[in-house]
Scaffold this motif. Structure first.
Motif, mmCIF file in Angstrom:
data_model
loop_
_atom_site.group_PDB
_atom_site.id
_atom_site.type_symbol
_atom_site.label_atom_id
_atom_site.label_comp_id
_atom_site.label_asym_id
_atom_site.label_seq_id
_atom_site.Cartn_x
_atom_site.Cartn_y
_atom_site.Cartn_z
ATOM 1 N N VAL A 175 0.811 -1.223 0.000
ATOM 2 C CA VAL A 175 0.000 0.000 0.000
ATOM 3 C C VAL A 175 0.844 1.274 0.000
ATOM 4 O O VAL A 175 0.314 2.357 0.207
ATOM 5 C CB VAL A 175 -1.015 0.006 1.171
ATOM 6 N N ARG A 176 2.141 1.149 -0.259
ATOM 7 C CA ARG A 176 2.998 2.338 -0.320
ATOM 8 C C ARG A 176 2.803 3.047 -1.663
ATOM 9 O O ARG A 176 2.133 2.546 -2.556
ATOM 10 C CB ARG A 176 4.471 1.931 -0.156
ATOM 11 N N THR A 177 3.439 4.202 -1.788
ATOM 12 C CA THR A 177 3.359 4.945 -3.050
ATOM 13 C C THR A 177 4.103 4.173 -4.132
ATOM 14 O O THR A 177 4.960 3.335 -3.833
ATOM 15 C CB THR A 177 3.978 6.346 -2.912
ATOM 16 N N PRO A 178 3.799 4.441 -5.406
ATOM 17 C CA PRO A 178 4.495 3.743 -6.486
ATOM 18 C C PRO A 178 6.018 3.912 -6.422
ATOM 19 O O PRO A 178 6.755 2.970 -6.710
ATOM 20 C CB PRO A 178 3.925 4.390 -7.754
ATOM 21 N N GLY A 179 6.477 5.090 -6.031
ATOM 22 C CA GLY A 179 7.923 5.303 -5.923
ATOM 23 C C GLY A 179 8.547 4.435 -4.852
ATOM 24 O O GLY A 179 9.619 3.856 -5.040
ATOM 25 N N GLU A 180 7.878 4.325 -3.706
ATOM 26 C CA GLU A 180 8.383 3.476 -2.628
ATOM 27 C C GLU A 180 8.355 2.009 -3.051
ATOM 28 O O GLU A 180 9.298 1.260 -2.799
ATOM 29 C CB GLU A 180 7.541 3.656 -1.373
ATOM 30 N N HIS A 227 10.179 -4.281 -3.044
ATOM 31 C CA HIS A 227 8.930 -4.803 -2.491
ATOM 32 C C HIS A 227 9.026 -6.314 -2.307
ATOM 33 O O HIS A 227 9.929 -6.958 -2.843
ATOM 34 C CB HIS A 227 7.750 -4.443 -3.394
ATOM 35 N N LEU A 228 8.116 -6.871 -1.532
ATOM 36 C CA LEU A 228 8.073 -8.312 -1.322
ATOM 37 C C LEU A 228 7.856 -9.022 -2.658
ATOM 38 O O LEU A 228 7.165 -8.497 -3.537
ATOM 39 C CB LEU A 228 6.931 -8.690 -0.363
ATOM 40 N N PRO A 229 8.417 -10.205 -2.801
ATOM 41 C CA PRO A 229 8.230 -10.961 -4.049
ATOM 42 C C PRO A 229 6.741 -11.164 -4.355
ATOM 43 O O PRO A 229 5.976 -11.580 -3.491
ATOM 44 C CB PRO A 229 8.909 -12.301 -3.757
ATOM 45 N N GLY A 230 6.368 -10.829 -5.577
ATOM 46 C CA GLY A 230 4.996 -11.014 -6.021
ATOM 47 C C GLY A 230 3.995 -9.984 -5.538
ATOM 48 O O GLY A 230 2.810 -10.077 -5.853
ATOM 49 N N ALA A 231 4.438 -8.993 -4.776
ATOM 50 C CA ALA A 231 3.519 -7.984 -4.251
ATOM 51 C C ALA A 231 2.954 -7.128 -5.379
ATOM 52 O O ALA A 231 3.647 -6.813 -6.341
ATOM 53 C CB ALA A 231 4.229 -7.099 -3.230
ATOM 54 N N LEU A 232 1.694 -6.752 -5.207
ATOM 55 C CA LEU A 232 1.026 -5.851 -6.134
ATOM 56 C C LEU A 232 0.880 -4.498 -5.450
ATOM 57 O O LEU A 232 0.617 -4.429 -4.258
ATOM 58 C CB LEU A 232 -0.351 -6.401 -6.510
ATOM 59 N N ASN A 233 1.046 -3.431 -6.210
ATOM 60 C CA ASN A 233 1.012 -2.088 -5.634
ATOM 61 C C ASN A 233 -0.364 -1.446 -5.785
ATOM 62 O O ASN A 233 -0.814 -1.161 -6.893
ATOM 63 C CB ASN A 233 2.078 -1.220 -6.301
ATOM 64 N N GLY A 245 6.490 -4.395 8.518
ATOM 65 C CA GLY A 245 6.493 -4.017 7.112
ATOM 66 C C GLY A 245 7.735 -4.479 6.370
ATOM 67 O O GLY A 245 8.386 -5.456 6.754
ATOM 68 N N THR A 246 8.074 -3.760 5.298
ATOM 69 C CA THR A 246 9.259 -4.141 4.519
ATOM 70 C C THR A 246 10.534 -3.959 5.337
ATOM 71 O O THR A 246 11.513 -4.666 5.112
ATOM 72 C CB THR A 246 9.352 -3.346 3.205
ATOM 73 N N ASN A 247 10.518 -3.022 6.295
ATOM 74 C CA ASN A 247 11.686 -2.873 7.177
ATOM 75 C C ASN A 247 11.904 -4.155 7.972
ATOM 76 O O ASN A 247 13.032 -4.630 8.117
ATOM 77 C CB ASN A 247 11.509 -1.692 8.131
ATOM 78 N N GLY A 248 10.836 -4.717 8.531
ATOM 79 C CA GLY A 248 10.932 -5.958 9.277
ATOM 80 C C GLY A 248 11.332 -7.125 8.392
ATOM 81 O O GLY A 248 12.103 -7.999 8.794
ATOM 82 N N TRP A 249 10.818 -7.132 7.177
ATOM 83 C CA TRP A 249 11.134 -8.185 6.206
ATOM 84 C C TRP A 249 12.644 -8.221 5.948
ATOM 85 O O TRP A 249 13.269 -9.269 6.018
ATOM 86 C CB TRP A 249 10.357 -7.925 4.921
ATOM 87 N N THR A 250 13.217 -7.054 5.643
ATOM 88 C CA THR A 250 14.660 -7.015 5.354
ATOM 89 C C THR A 250 15.496 -7.227 6.616
ATOM 90 O O THR A 250 16.577 -7.810 6.546
ATOM 91 C CB THR A 250 15.064 -5.694 4.670
ATOM 92 N N GLU A 260 15.005 -10.907 1.136
ATOM 93 C CA GLU A 260 15.285 -9.943 0.073
ATOM 94 C C GLU A 260 14.009 -9.329 -0.487
ATOM 95 O O GLU A 260 12.959 -9.962 -0.503
ATOM 96 C CB GLU A 260 16.062 -10.610 -1.057
ATOM 97 N N LEU A 261 14.151 -8.101 -0.937
ATOM 98 C CA LEU A 261 13.078 -7.399 -1.639
ATOM 99 C C LEU A 261 13.334 -7.504 -3.133
ATOM 100 O O LEU A 261 14.483 -7.557 -3.572
ATOM 101 C CB LEU A 261 13.045 -5.920 -1.238
ATOM 102 N N HIS A 262 12.275 -7.556 -3.918
ATOM 103 C CA HIS A 262 12.432 -7.481 -5.367
ATOM 104 C C HIS A 262 12.626 -6.018 -5.730
ATOM 105 O O HIS A 262 11.925 -5.145 -5.230
ATOM 106 C CB HIS A 262 11.196 -8.036 -6.062
ATOM 107 N N ARG A 263 13.594 -5.777 -6.574
ATOM 108 C CA ARG A 263 13.916 -4.407 -6.975
ATOM 109 C C ARG A 263 13.732 -4.277 -8.481
ATOM 110 O O ARG A 263 13.858 -5.249 -9.214
ATOM 111 C CB ARG A 263 15.342 -4.065 -6.576
ATOM 112 N N PRO A 264 13.460 -3.069 -8.938
ATOM 113 C CA PRO A 264 13.268 -2.877 -10.382
ATOM 114 C C PRO A 264 14.575 -3.084 -11.144
ATOM 115 O O PRO A 264 15.656 -3.092 -10.563
ATOM 116 C CB PRO A 264 12.790 -1.429 -10.481
ATOM 117 N N ALA A 265 14.424 -3.242 -12.424
ATOM 118 C CA ALA A 265 15.587 -3.401 -13.289
ATOM 119 C C ALA A 265 16.465 -2.159 -13.209
ATOM 120 O O ALA A 265 15.972 -1.053 -12.959
ATOM 121 C CB ALA A 265 15.125 -3.615 -14.731
#
Length: 193
Positions: free
Chosen positions: A24-29, A34-40, A90-95, A100-105
């Protein structure tokens, strides 16, 4: 099996294949990792996504940076009879748990986290108020106002500045992006299939 109100990062990782993760974060965040497979689906768009979230296959897990926005989203969904869990920390706890978080290309533009944007904006306004306060003491009220807003934010676990910053163009989803996310949400297979 139903999703409990909160899952710790280990529980979420073990159950990831059966969960529909909604960030539920902003598109930039989201683009920053993000978590693997997460939808924004940004928090400010969650009401628009209610029909797709209601029809989503699998159990919903809501995620943000620390958990506060995900809790807000969970409250909105609960008001509309949609059950969802949140990720503790959240993602802070995940890391922090070594996941690992999935990151853009490489080359994809990302923006700062909302927390970083708020800290930068608040600091800039406070320094501006202090600087202008040298010209006239009334400008010091600008700094005092930001300080009061930060205290209020901490006490209520809300952030008016973040709500305003989320409206900036780089933090808003393009309508086509949100429509594509909602279509992907509707097409996800159920965990039982």
């Amino acid at each position: 099996m139903t999703t409990p109100p909160t899952l710790d990062p280990g529980q979420a990782r073990d159950r990831l294949p059966e969960l529909t993760v909604v960030d539920v974060r902003t598109p930039g965040e989201y683009a920053s990792g993000h978590l693997p497979g997460a939808l924004n689906v940004p928090l400010d768009q969650i009401r628009r996504a209610l029909p797709a979230l209601r029809a989503a296959h699998g159990e919903l897990l809501l995620v943000c940076t620390s958990g506060a926005r995900a809790e807000n989203a969970r409250g909105i969904l609960a008001e509309h009879g949609i059950a969802a869990g949140t990720l503790t920390g959240g993602t802070n706890g995940w890391t922090a748990h070594g996941h690992e978080l999935h990151r853009p290309a490489p080359g994809t533009r990302t923006t700062w986290s909302m927390e970083r944007q708020v800290r930068f904006t608040a600091g800039t306004v406070v320094l501006t108020g202090l600087g202008l306060g040298q010209l006239h003491p009334a400008w010091l009220l600008l700094s005092a106002g930001i300080a009061g807003g930060l205290v209020f934010s901490a006490l209520t676990n809300t952030c008016g500045m973040a709500a305003q910053l989320a409206k900036l163009p780089h933090n808003r989803p393009r309508p086509a992006d949100l429509d594509a996310t909602l279509a992907r949400l509707a097409q996800r297979p159920s965990a039982q299939e």
